[in-house]
Design a protein around this motif. Structure first.
Motif, PDB file in Angstrom:
ATOM      1  N   LEU A   1      16.267   7.640  71.981  1.00 29.49           N
ATOM      2  CA  LEU A   1      17.317   8.650  71.867  1.00 29.49           C
ATOM      3  C   LEU A   1      18.494   8.179  71.016  1.00 29.49           C
ATOM      4  N   GLY A   2      18.534   6.895  70.687  1.00 26.66           N
ATOM      5  CA  GLY A   2      19.558   6.378  69.783  1.00 26.66           C
ATOM      6  C   GLY A   2      20.966   6.384  70.337  1.00 26.66           C
ATOM      7  N   MET A   3      21.130   6.193  71.630  1.00 23.93           N
ATOM      8  CA  MET A   3      22.449   6.226  72.248  1.00 23.93           C
ATOM      9  C   MET A   3      23.068   4.823  72.310  1.00 23.93           C
ATOM     10  N   ALA A   4      24.392   4.780  72.409  1.00 28.40           N
ATOM     11  CA  ALA A   4      25.115   3.515  72.523  1.00 28.40           C
ATOM     12  C   ALA A   4      25.078   3.007  73.957  1.00 28.40           C
ATOM     13  N   GLU A   5      25.463   1.728  74.128  1.00 28.92           N
ATOM     14  CA  GLU A   5      25.489   1.140  75.475  1.00 28.92           C
ATOM     15  C   GLU A   5      26.439   1.898  76.399  1.00 28.92           C
ATOM     16  N   THR A   6      27.562   2.364  75.836  1.00 32.03           N
ATOM     17  CA  THR A   6      28.542   3.058  76.668  1.00 32.03           C
ATOM     18  C   THR A   6      28.000   4.390  77.183  1.00 32.03           C
ATOM     19  N   THR A   7      27.187   5.073  76.363  1.00 32.86           N
ATOM     20  CA  THR A   7      26.568   6.323  76.823  1.00 32.86           C
ATOM     21  C   THR A   7      25.554   6.040  77.918  1.00 32.86           C
ATOM     22  N   LEU A   8      24.781   4.963  77.753  1.00 31.71           N
ATOM     23  CA  LEU A   8      23.842   4.543  78.801  1.00 31.71           C
ATOM     24  C   LEU A   8      24.599   4.251  80.093  1.00 31.71           C
TER      25      LEU A   8
ATOM     26  N   PRO B   1      12.175  12.593  80.851  1.00 30.71           N
ATOM     27  CA  PRO B   1      11.415  12.854  79.616  1.00 30.71           C
ATOM     28  C   PRO B   1      11.845  14.145  78.924  1.00 30.71           C
ATOM     29  N   ALA B   2      12.337  15.140  79.691  1.00 33.79           N
ATOM     30  CA  ALA B   2      12.761  16.409  79.087  1.00 33.79           C
ATOM     31  C   ALA B   2      13.953  16.234  78.154  1.00 33.79           C
ATOM     32  N   ALA B   3      14.718  15.151  78.340  1.00 30.44           N
ATOM     33  CA  ALA B   3      15.879  14.909  77.477  1.00 30.44           C
ATOM     34  C   ALA B   3      15.476  14.721  76.018  1.00 30.44           C
ATOM     35  N   SER B   4      14.212  14.347  75.773  1.00 34.77           N
ATOM     36  CA  SER B   4      13.747  14.167  74.388  1.00 34.77           C
ATOM     37  C   SER B   4      13.489  15.498  73.700  1.00 34.77           C
ATOM     38  N   LEU B   5      13.491  16.601  74.463  1.00 38.66           N
ATOM     39  CA  LEU B   5      13.174  17.924  73.917  1.00 38.66           C
ATOM     40  C   LEU B   5      14.403  18.773  73.648  1.00 38.66           C
ATOM     41  N   THR B   6      15.534  18.394  74.203  1.00 36.06           N
ATOM     42  CA  THR B   6      16.735  19.223  74.103  1.00 36.06           C
ATOM     43  C   THR B   6      17.967  18.322  74.083  1.00 36.06           C
ATOM     44  N   ALA B   7      19.160  18.886  74.355  1.00 34.39           N
ATOM     45  CA  ALA B   7      20.386  18.088  74.342  1.00 34.39           C
ATOM     46  C   ALA B   7      20.287  16.973  75.372  1.00 34.39           C
ATOM     47  N   PRO B   8      20.116  15.715  74.939  1.00 32.28           N
ATOM     48  CA  PRO B   8      19.770  14.658  75.890  1.00 32.28           C
ATOM     49  C   PRO B   8      20.876  14.280  76.871  1.00 32.28           C
ATOM     50  N   VAL B   9      22.120  14.222  76.412  1.00 36.02           N
ATOM     51  CA  VAL B   9      23.181  13.730  77.288  1.00 36.02           C
ATOM     52  C   VAL B   9      23.397  14.627  78.506  1.00 36.02           C
ATOM     53  N   PRO B  10      23.633  15.956  78.329  1.00 36.40           N
ATOM     54  CA  PRO B  10      23.828  16.786  79.526  1.00 36.40           C
ATOM     55  C   PRO B  10      22.612  16.843  80.437  1.00 36.40           C
ATOM     56  N   VAL B  11      21.407  16.803  79.870  1.00 37.24           N
ATOM     57  CA  VAL B  11      20.193  16.842  80.689  1.00 37.24           C
ATOM     58  C   VAL B  11      20.082  15.581  81.538  1.00 37.24           C
ATOM     59  N   LEU B  12      20.307  14.421  80.934  1.00 37.18           N
ATOM     60  CA  LEU B  12      20.234  13.166  81.685  1.00 37.18           C
ATOM     61  C   LEU B  12      21.358  13.066  82.711  1.00 37.18           C
ATOM     62  N   LEU B  13      22.546  13.562  82.371  1.00 34.70           N
ATOM     63  CA  LEU B  13      23.658  13.524  83.322  1.00 34.70           C
ATOM     64  C   LEU B  13      23.366  14.392  84.540  1.00 34.70           C
ATOM     65  N   GLY B  14      22.910  15.631  84.311  1.00 34.67           N
ATOM     66  CA  GLY B  14      22.629  16.554  85.416  1.00 34.67           C
ATOM     67  C   GLY B  14      21.482  16.072  86.282  1.00 34.67           C
ATOM     68  N   GLY B  15      20.382  15.665  85.643  1.00 35.53           N
ATOM     69  CA  GLY B  15      19.227  15.194  86.405  1.00 35.53           C
ATOM     70  C   GLY B  15      19.534  13.923  87.170  1.00 35.53           C
ATOM     71  N   GLY B  16      20.271  13.000  86.548  1.00 38.85           N
ATOM     72  CA  GLY B  16      20.627  11.756  87.213  1.00 38.85           C
ATOM     73  C   GLY B  16      21.513  11.982  88.425  1.00 38.85           C
ATOM     74  N   PHE B  17      22.435  12.942  88.325  1.00 44.65           N
ATOM     75  CA  PHE B  17      23.330  13.250  89.440  1.00 44.65           C
ATOM     76  C   PHE B  17      22.541  13.757  90.649  1.00 44.65           C
ATOM     77  N   VAL B  18      21.649  14.710  90.411  1.00 45.10           N
ATOM     78  CA  VAL B  18      20.855  15.282  91.512  1.00 45.10           C
ATOM     79  C   VAL B  18      19.919  14.231  92.100  1.00 45.10           C
ATOM     80  N   LEU B  19      19.295  13.436  91.235  1.00 46.48           N
ATOM     81  CA  LEU B  19      18.379  12.398  91.710  1.00 46.48           C
ATOM     82  C   LEU B  19      19.125  11.363  92.555  1.00 46.48           C
ATOM     83  N   GLY B  20      20.316  10.952  92.092  1.00 48.53           N
ATOM     84  CA  GLY B  20      21.114   9.996  92.858  1.00 48.53           C
ATOM     85  C   GLY B  20      21.465  10.522  94.241  1.00 48.53           C
TER      86      GLY B  20
END
Length: 418
Positions: free
Chosen positions: A252-259, A305-324
């Motif tokens: 996804l080419g993100m920086a460490e701070t985004t991770l 994996p769905a983050a690779s198909l659409t806007a990755p940051v909001p998808v990973l943020l939302g999914g990670g929040f619910v999963l946590g």
């Protein structure tokens, strides 16, 4: 065991809680720093990342059963204190090797394996120590507070760790973790509670004691289903975990701070889970909250994996929040249930048996993730992980838990018989 009307006024619990908070904060930093060290400084491949993740958890598969029997024979406070000091010393080897320009992948592997072995003893002792210092009625409250601290550390740790790594580099960030471990050991060493391990003359052969712990878990009608669910889920989630840093940074080419931000937001969901676990289990019912959260976990994990198909940051943020949130609610309910179920002399072996059965699959999942990532590609491997995670819910969905509001107190009699 000390009774207190509130754990806030329980000195020993406060010290254990503070020590645990410092320790998990450090582990959050090193959990980000070591994979980034492998990816950025040593140019690790998908298979190497899978092997690294597997070695971090291999000890839970190899030595967790005898570790539980040993911990039941030892002073748990001493195991916790020495465990933190030992991990501090082992982790310090990586920044030392980097400082002398001698850092290699084999060293990262070795540190991951040894620190993982120490963690087996530390975690079994740590989880078995809480019922020693607080009474049964405060176990859920105590576990909730420990989980809340772990999730708060999870919020601040990745963000602080990512900023620290960007500022001073991953090797120095690992050195910071060593300091956290040493501070944690000093706090726990001040606990006043005096344990009474089983006298040497009353101990049975190691094989018999290990068998008692395994038998208690496997023969209990609800505990065996919860254990199966957790074990399969951990196998699947570590297919994802082994590739996650590589996926975010390279694919996804993100920086460490985004991770770090993504991991922190996931931990915010965990904090909410720790705070809301009690109210949710009372509203929904202890029994039903376990299958509910088990189903919610794979649904949230689709976001990776769905983050690779659409806007990755909001998808990973939302999914990670619910999963946590779902993971922590699930853990608080099922850990509190098994702690009150099990008689104290068996706690170490029971917890070790649980760790063997539910954490043993973690290195296997990480190896599978590395192999799948190399053979199929990173994104297809992530989809496989999500598919396997969806199967994990079946043991608790297809069980009496789905129709139980409360986990009956009379089940504790099974623990007494054991």
């Amino acid at each position: 065991m000390t009774r207190a009307s509130s754990l806030w006024r329980h000195r020993d619990f406060r010290l254990v809680w503070a020590g645990d908070t410092v320790s998990v904060f450090g582990m959050q930093i090193v959990g980000l720093a070591i994979p980034l060290m492998a990816v950025q400084l040593l140019d690790a491949t998908p298979f190497q990342m899978g092997l690294l993740a597997a070695l971090e958890m291999a000890a839970f598969l190899l030595i967790s059963l005898p570790a539980g029997a040993w911990v039941d024979r030892w002073h748990k406070k001493r195991v916790i204190v020495l465990g933190d000091l030992s991990r501090a010393a082992v982790l310090a080897l990586l920044p030392l090797a980097w400082a002398f320009d001698a850092l290699a992948m084999w060293q990262v592997y070795a540190v991951a394996l040894v620190s993982g072995a120490i963690t087996v003893f530390f975690d079994v002792a740590n989880q078995s120590f809480l019922p020693e210092i607080v009474d049964t009625d405060h176990l859920a409250d105590g576990n909730g507070k420990l989980q809340a601290s772990q999730q708060v550390a999870g919020v601040a740790g990745p963000a602080a760790g990512a900023a620290l790594i960007r500022l001073i580099g991953s090797p120095v960030a690992v050195a910071v973790t060593s300091v956290c471990m040493a501070a944690s050991s000093m706090l726990v060493s001040r606990v006043d509670h005096v344990e009474t391990p089983t006298p040497r003359e009353e101990r049975r052969p190691m094989r018999v004691e290990i068998g008692e712990g395994l038998s208690f878990v496997i023969r209990h009608p609800l505990l065996v289903r919860i254990t199966a669910c957790t074990g399969i889920s951990n196998f699947a989630s570590n297919i994802l975990y082994a590739l996650f840093v590589l996926y975010v940074v390279r694919t996804l080419g993100m920086a460490e701070t985004t991770l770090g931000l993504i991991l922190s937001v996931s931990a915010v969901g965990g904090v909410l889970g720790a705070v809301s676990a009690g109210p949710v289990s009372r509203w929904m019912g202890e029994g039903r909250s376990i299958p509910f959260t088990a189903v919610l976990m794979p649904l949230a994990a689709v976001s990776t994996p769905a983050a690779s198909l659409t806007a990755p940051v909001p998808v990973l943020l939302g999914g990670g929040f619910v999963l946590g949130w779902a993971v922590v609610v699930y853990n608080v309910v099922q850990v509190s249930f098994r702690q009150r179920l099990c008689p104290q002399p068996l706690l170490g072996r029971m917890n070790a048996s649980i760790r063997f059965l539910v954490w043993g699959p973690i290195p296997l999942g990480a190896l599978a993730g590395g192999a799948l990532g190399s053979a199929l590609g990173v994104v297809p491997a992530l989809w496989v992980g999500v598919a396997v995670m969806s199967l994990a819910a079946l043991p608790v969905v297809m069980s009496p838990l789905l129709f139980m509001r409360d986990l009956p107190r009379e089940l504790d009699a099974l623990g007494s018989d054991a």
